[in-house]
Design an enzyme around this catalytic site. Structure first.
Site, PDB file in Angstrom:
ATOM      1  N   SER A   1      26.467 -18.995 -11.069  1.00 26.18           N
ATOM      2  CA  SER A   1      26.281 -20.005 -12.118  1.00 26.18           C
ATOM      3  C   SER A   1      26.575 -19.317 -13.452  1.00 26.18           C
ATOM      4  CB  SER A   1      24.848 -20.538 -12.093  1.00 26.18           C
ATOM      5  OG  SER A   1      24.535 -21.033 -10.813  1.00 26.18           O
TER       6      SER A   1
ATOM      7  N   LYS B   1      27.403 -27.411 -13.059  1.00 21.40           N
ATOM      8  CA  LYS B   1      26.263 -26.706 -12.448  1.00 21.40           C
ATOM      9  C   LYS B   1      25.127 -26.501 -13.460  1.00 21.40           C
ATOM     10  CE  LYS B   1      23.689 -24.043  -9.941  1.00 21.40           C
ATOM     11  NZ  LYS B   1      22.773 -24.623  -8.961  1.00 21.40           N
TER      12      LYS B   1
ATOM     13  N   LYS C   1      18.378 -18.961 -17.536  1.00 14.47           N
ATOM     14  CA  LYS C   1      19.776 -18.756 -17.966  1.00 14.47           C
ATOM     15  C   LYS C   1      20.561 -20.060 -17.882  1.00 14.47           C
ATOM     16  CE  LYS C   1      22.394 -17.975 -14.696  1.00 14.47           C
ATOM     17  NZ  LYS C   1      23.069 -17.640 -13.466  1.00 14.47           N
TER      18      LYS C   1
HETATM   19  P1  NAD Z   1      20.176 -12.282  -6.740  1.00 14.86           P
HETATM   20  O1  NAD Z   1      19.652 -11.615  -7.946  1.00 14.86           O
HETATM   21  O2  NAD Z   1      19.317 -12.454  -5.533  1.00 14.86           O
HETATM   22  O3  NAD Z   1      21.511 -11.499  -6.246  1.00 14.86           O
HETATM   23  C1  NAD Z   1      22.453 -10.953  -7.107  1.00 14.86           C
HETATM   24  C2  NAD Z   1      23.099  -9.762  -6.418  1.00 14.86           C
HETATM   25  O4  NAD Z   1      24.114  -9.245  -7.294  1.00 14.86           O
HETATM   26  C3  NAD Z   1      22.124  -8.608  -6.136  1.00 14.86           C
HETATM   27  O5  NAD Z   1      22.256  -8.177  -4.802  1.00 14.86           O
HETATM   28  C4  NAD Z   1      22.542  -7.530  -7.139  1.00 14.86           C
HETATM   29  O6  NAD Z   1      22.328  -6.203  -6.663  1.00 14.86           O
HETATM   30  C5  NAD Z   1      24.019  -7.831  -7.288  1.00 14.86           C
HETATM   31  N1  NAD Z   1      24.603  -7.313  -8.529  1.00 14.86           N
HETATM   32  C6  NAD Z   1      24.084  -7.356  -9.773  1.00 14.86           C
HETATM   33  N2  NAD Z   1      24.927  -6.797 -10.655  1.00 14.86           N
HETATM   34  C7  NAD Z   1      26.019  -6.386  -9.946  1.00 14.86           C
HETATM   35  C8  NAD Z   1      27.238  -5.739 -10.290  1.00 14.86           C
HETATM   36  N3  NAD Z   1      27.504  -5.391 -11.546  1.00 14.86           N
HETATM   37  N4  NAD Z   1      28.128  -5.483  -9.308  1.00 14.86           N
HETATM   38  C9  NAD Z   1      27.862  -5.823  -8.012  1.00 14.86           C
HETATM   39  N5  NAD Z   1      26.716  -6.426  -7.624  1.00 14.86           N
HETATM   40  C10 NAD Z   1      25.807  -6.713  -8.581  1.00 14.86           C
HETATM   41  O7  NAD Z   1      20.758 -13.692  -7.221  1.00 14.86           O
HETATM   42  P2  NAD Z   1      20.998 -15.008  -6.350  1.00 14.86           P
HETATM   43  O8  NAD Z   1      19.736 -15.809  -6.295  1.00 14.86           O
HETATM   44  O9  NAD Z   1      21.728 -14.655  -5.110  1.00 14.86           O
HETATM   45  O10 NAD Z   1      21.981 -15.799  -7.341  1.00 14.86           O
HETATM   46  C11 NAD Z   1      23.339 -15.445  -7.515  1.00 14.86           C
HETATM   47  C12 NAD Z   1      23.995 -16.494  -8.413  1.00 14.86           C
HETATM   48  O11 NAD Z   1      23.878 -17.782  -7.780  1.00 14.86           O
HETATM   49  C13 NAD Z   1      23.355 -16.632  -9.799  1.00 14.86           C
HETATM   50  O12 NAD Z   1      24.344 -16.912 -10.752  1.00 14.86           O
HETATM   51  C14 NAD Z   1      22.408 -17.808  -9.633  1.00 14.86           C
HETATM   52  O13 NAD Z   1      22.137 -18.442 -10.864  1.00 14.86           O
HETATM   53  C15 NAD Z   1      23.187 -18.671  -8.658  1.00 14.86           C
HETATM   54  N6  NAD Z   1      22.408 -19.573  -7.804  1.00 14.86           N
HETATM   55  C16 NAD Z   1      21.229 -19.164  -7.238  1.00 14.86           C
HETATM   56  C17 NAD Z   1      20.532 -20.050  -6.419  1.00 14.86           C
HETATM   57  C18 NAD Z   1      19.225 -19.669  -5.745  1.00 14.86           C
HETATM   58  O14 NAD Z   1      18.528 -20.571  -5.259  1.00 14.86           O
HETATM   59  N7  NAD Z   1      18.870 -18.394  -5.650  1.00 14.86           N
HETATM   60  C19 NAD Z   1      21.045 -21.336  -6.166  1.00 14.86           C
HETATM   61  C20 NAD Z   1      22.269 -21.696  -6.726  1.00 14.86           C
HETATM   62  C21 NAD Z   1      22.933 -20.808  -7.541  1.00 14.86           C
END
Ligand code: NAD
Length: 299
Positions: A101, A177, A246
């Protein structure tokens, strides 16, 4: 691009790991990268993917790169800067799909930078949360410069999602989104406020949620967040408070950028910033009302 087989996924968190599991089930050859290298090794092993330590290894043979990272700033860093930028070593014609997102204006700029390097860009954020990612039933909002770019990667989307909406040009998926999550966060905020007023009057909060869920005040939040996570104090939706704050900030900022008078988005943004300041980025989003409750003046 016909016959996509080789896909790389960057970001193996709450969403990325189950999305990878579904790509693996659909038979794609997978490479992965996460800044948390232990996590990358574990997840790669669990789903038959190759964990990569550098961009050249990840780019070799890859036709589609999917990013599932916390913010658009991190996505841009990965593609354009970190270790020289992944984009610099991707073969021309590769498609980059940002399913995080991210901010829509940053995504537009990224699409232009990547196009100059002969790469396709699709912003394709998702809704449905962790349960949707696990079940492979995500809703995907895809923005791209041409419909053909989306057609070419439909098998990748179909492995992870149930519905794919074409929202327009680059950045349009990310705009949609953020606006969806603003509406969801507004419903959470209003529901939490109603519970606090009701409790002060003497109503039982759990009973209030039961009544909302069969009445016109019902929402995704009242059903899927308040009933199973707030009332039970489980607080485990798998979506971090900092990420939702965010998204609300992106929506409010977009309204401001476009000169739209949108007072509710500003107010909801303030409430989520307040919760984030009190509880931290990493706690589950369903805890936000605890911060607001603690800040209530007492009788
Ligand atoms: P999360 O924090 O669980 O996972 C993020 C991952 O990215 C982690 O494993 C982290 O180590 C990795 N990461 C961070 N910086 C990095 C880098 N520079 N290089 C490589 N890897 C890196 O987040 P999430 O809940 O999986 O969400 C991911 C995205 O999806 C976000 O943008 C969030 O807003 C969106 N989203 C989340 C949900 C939800 O329910 N969790 C639903 C829809 C959308």
């Amino acid at each position: 691009m016909s016959g996509v087989r080789h896909v790389a996924l960057i970001g193996l968190g709450n969403m990325g790991e189950p999305m990878l599991a579904n790509l693996a089930k659909a038979g794609f050859q997978l490479k992965v990268f996460d800044v948390d290298t232990e996590r990358a090794q574990r997840v790669a092993q669990a789903h038959g993917a190759q964990a990569c330590a550098d961009w050249r290894t990840l780019a070799d043979g890859t036709q589609v790169v999917v990013t599932m990272l916390p913010t658009g700033a991190i996505v841009r860093d990965v593609l354009l800067q970190a270790q020289g930028g992944l984009a610099a070593v991707l073969a021309r014609g590769t498609t980059v799909i940002d399913m995080s997102s991210s901010e829509p204006t940053g995504s537009r700029a990224l699409a232009e930078s990547l196009a100059q390097q002969g790469l396709h860009f699709i912003d394709a954020p998702v809704s449905g949360g962790v349960p949707g990612a696990v079940a492979g039933t995500l809703t995907i909002m895809a923005g791209a410069a041409s419909p053909a770019e989306i057609d070419a990667v439909m098998p990748v989307f179909e492995a992870m999602g149930k519905r794919v909406f074409r929202t327009g040009g680059p950045g349009s998926g990310h705009a949609m989104k953020a606006l969806n999550n603003f509406v969801a966060a507004a419903a959470y905020t209003a529901t939490a406020e109603a519970l606090q007023i009701g409790a002060r009057f003497g109503l039982d909060e759990a009973l209030m949620v039961d009544i909302l869920n069969v009445s016109t005040g019902r929402s995704f939040n009242s059903e899927v967040v308040f009933a199973p996570h707030v009332v039970t104090q489980r607080f485990a939706t798998g979506f971090a408070l900092g990420l939702l704050a965010k998204d609300v900030g992106i929506a409010a900022g977009l309204g401001e950028h476009l000169g739209v008078d949108a007072p509710v988005s500003r107010l909801v943004q303030q409430r989520w910033q307040q919760a984030r300041a009190a509880l931290g980025d990493g706690v589950d989003q369903s805890r936000a009302l605890l911060a607001w409750r603690a800040a209530q003046p007492q009788d």
